[in-house]
Scaffold this motif. Structure first.
Motif, PDB file in Angstrom:
ATOM      1  N   THR A  19       0.346  -1.364  -0.018  1.00 31.76           N
ATOM      2  CA  THR A  19      -0.037   0.169   0.179  1.00 31.76           C
ATOM      3  C   THR A  19       0.612   1.393   0.101  1.00 31.76           C
ATOM      4  O   THR A  19       0.342   2.458   0.007  1.00 31.76           O
ATOM      5  CB  THR A  19      -0.953   0.101   1.065  1.00 31.76           C
ATOM      6  OG1 THR A  19      -0.043  -0.133   2.171  1.00 31.76           O
ATOM      7  CG2 THR A  19      -1.607  -0.685   0.636  1.00 31.76           C
ATOM      8  N   LEU A  20       2.251   1.224   0.569  1.00 33.99           N
ATOM      9  CA  LEU A  20       2.495   2.769   0.581  1.00 33.99           C
ATOM     10  C   LEU A  20       3.721   2.647  -0.269  1.00 33.99           C
ATOM     11  O   LEU A  20       4.162   3.907  -0.936  1.00 33.99           O
ATOM     12  CB  LEU A  20       3.946   2.301   2.237  1.00 33.99           C
ATOM     13  CG  LEU A  20       2.051   2.534   3.475  1.00 33.99           C
ATOM     14  CD1 LEU A  20       3.346   2.197   4.252  1.00 33.99           C
ATOM     15  CD2 LEU A  20       1.731   3.383   3.244  1.00 33.99           C
ATOM     16  N   ILE A  21       4.552   1.337  -0.988  1.00 33.20           N
ATOM     17  CA  ILE A  21       5.561   1.677  -2.459  1.00 33.20           C
ATOM     18  C   ILE A  21       4.463   1.447  -3.420  1.00 33.20           C
ATOM     19  O   ILE A  21       4.455   0.364  -3.374  1.00 33.20           O
ATOM     20  CB  ILE A  21       5.978   0.417  -1.776  1.00 33.20           C
ATOM     21  CG1 ILE A  21       7.286   0.784  -0.573  1.00 33.20           C
ATOM     22  CG2 ILE A  21       7.679   0.540  -2.804  1.00 33.20           C
ATOM     23  CD1 ILE A  21       8.260  -0.448  -0.310  1.00 33.20           C
ATOM     24  N   PRO A  22       4.926   2.221  -3.930  1.00 32.75           N
ATOM     25  CA  PRO A  22       4.338   2.400  -5.314  1.00 32.75           C
ATOM     26  C   PRO A  22       5.087   1.449  -6.458  1.00 32.75           C
ATOM     27  O   PRO A  22       6.368   1.554  -6.494  1.00 32.75           O
ATOM     28  CB  PRO A  22       4.929   3.903  -6.526  1.00 32.75           C
ATOM     29  CG  PRO A  22       4.616   4.705  -4.869  1.00 32.75           C
ATOM     30  CD  PRO A  22       5.923   3.727  -3.953  1.00 32.75           C
ATOM     31  N   MET A  23       4.133   0.914  -7.611  1.00 35.66           N
ATOM     32  CA  MET A  23       4.657   0.021  -7.785  1.00 35.66           C
ATOM     33  C   MET A  23       6.165  -0.007  -8.926  1.00 35.66           C
ATOM     34  O   MET A  23       6.398  -1.262  -9.370  1.00 35.66           O
ATOM     35  CB  MET A  23       3.717  -1.055  -8.770  1.00 35.66           C
ATOM     36  CG  MET A  23       2.846  -1.570  -7.361  1.00 35.66           C
ATOM     37  SD  MET A  23       3.824  -2.726  -6.483  1.00 35.66           S
ATOM     38  CE  MET A  23       4.520  -1.838  -4.631  1.00 35.66           C
ATOM     39  N   LYS A  24       5.820   1.102  -9.565  1.00 34.08           N
ATOM     40  CA  LYS A  24       6.764   1.743 -10.527  1.00 34.08           C
ATOM     41  C   LYS A  24       7.589   2.138 -10.044  1.00 34.08           C
ATOM     42  O   LYS A  24       7.230   3.455  -9.555  1.00 34.08           O
ATOM     43  CB  LYS A  24       6.622   2.108 -11.569  1.00 34.08           C
ATOM     44  CG  LYS A  24       6.776   2.384 -13.086  1.00 34.08           C
ATOM     45  CD  LYS A  24       6.064   3.192 -14.364  1.00 34.08           C
ATOM     46  CE  LYS A  24       6.383   3.035 -15.973  1.00 34.08           C
ATOM     47  NZ  LYS A  24       6.903   2.195 -16.264  1.00 34.08           N
ATOM     48  N   MET A  25       8.724   1.697  -9.754  1.00 32.23           N
ATOM     49  CA  MET A  25      10.404   2.823  -9.596  1.00 32.23           C
ATOM     50  C   MET A  25      11.583   2.400  -9.759  1.00 32.23           C
ATOM     51  O   MET A  25      11.718   1.594 -10.610  1.00 32.23           O
ATOM     52  CB  MET A  25      10.129   2.194  -7.383  1.00 32.23           C
ATOM     53  CG  MET A  25      10.484   0.214  -7.655  1.00 32.23           C
ATOM     54  SD  MET A  25      10.348  -0.452  -5.950  1.00 32.23           S
ATOM     55  CE  MET A  25       8.588  -0.606  -5.587  1.00 32.23           C
ATOM     56  N   VAL A  26      11.959   3.564  -9.410  1.00 33.78           N
ATOM     57  CA  VAL A  26      13.868   3.729 -10.467  1.00 33.78           C
ATOM     58  C   VAL A  26      14.648   3.494  -9.330  1.00 33.78           C
ATOM     59  O   VAL A  26      14.221   4.958  -7.716  1.00 33.78           O
ATOM     60  CB  VAL A  26      13.664   4.234 -11.169  1.00 33.78           C
ATOM     61  CG1 VAL A  26      13.341   5.365 -10.436  1.00 33.78           C
ATOM     62  CG2 VAL A  26      14.682   4.377 -11.636  1.00 33.78           C
TER      63      VAL A  26
END
Length: 206
Positions: A19-26
């Motif tokens: 819920t807290l971490i966006p699924m698209k990350m770099v």
């Protein structure tokens, strides 16, 4: 890390990642010693889409070339594990915040963290999270856990021992060298004080 923090265990047990971490990350600096390990760990999150950014790619981002920052446009979460001692991340982080992104800064460089704290305080868009690295991140969790267990405490002093032979990339080496010439900074009742080592066993506050 061997440190065990009850507060961290409780947080992880609540399954906040979905819920807290966006699924698209770099991950900036994702090809480095620490960055590559962070990428591997983040990829274990079910459904996470993790990209790697560095000066040579795959996602090309150069802190000294603002025209490359647009490569970060597709990502909601930016994790900075690049060498912030040699290459100041201020410009790229300011760009990310202006685009409404969440940035986790992992630097333990005192001057860098203080600058970015001021930058984060001024932003009205995006979110900047400081202290996400090994020294700052783990020590913050450990210090908080100690404070919670002790109860009311006026201050908590935490000592960290490290070695240049314990493993690390160029950014860790640059940070260690820089730290030798950086005064210790303390805050008491909102007042900032620098402690400069004058000689062995003799400290002076300035």
């Amino acid at each position: 890390q061997t440190a065990s923090c009850a507060s961290e265990r409780e947080w992880l047990a609540s399954d906040p990642l979905s819920t807290l971490i966006p699924m698209k990350m770099v991950v900036l600096g994702g090809t480095g010693f620490l960055g590559s390990r962070a990428v591997a760990a983040l990829k274990t999150i079910p459904g996470a889409e993790v990209a790697v950014a560095s000066r040579r790619g795959p996602v090309v981002v150069d802190f000294t070339k603002p025209e490359t920052f647009t490569a970060l446009e597709p990502f909601a979460l930016v994790v900075d594990l690049a060498d912030s001692t040699t290459y100041a991340p201020d410009a790229v982080i300011a760009w990310c915040l202006s685009k409404g992104k969440t940035v986790i800064e992992c630097s333990s460089d005192t001057r860098c963290v203080e600058r970015l704290h001021g930058l984060g305080a001024k932003t009205t868009t995006g979110q900047l999270i400081l202290g996400g690295g090994i020294f700052t991140g783990v020590s913050n969790l450990l210090g908080r856990d100690v404070a919670d267990q002790v109860g009311k405490a006026e201050h908590v002093t935490l000592g960290i021992s490290t070695s240049p032979f314990s493993g690390g990339g160029q950014s860790v080496a640059a940070l260690m060298a820089s730290t030798l010439a950086t005064p210790t900074v303390t805050y008491a009742n909102g007042t900032r004080t620098e402690i400069v080592v004058r000689a062995v066993g003799q400290d002076a506050a300035v």
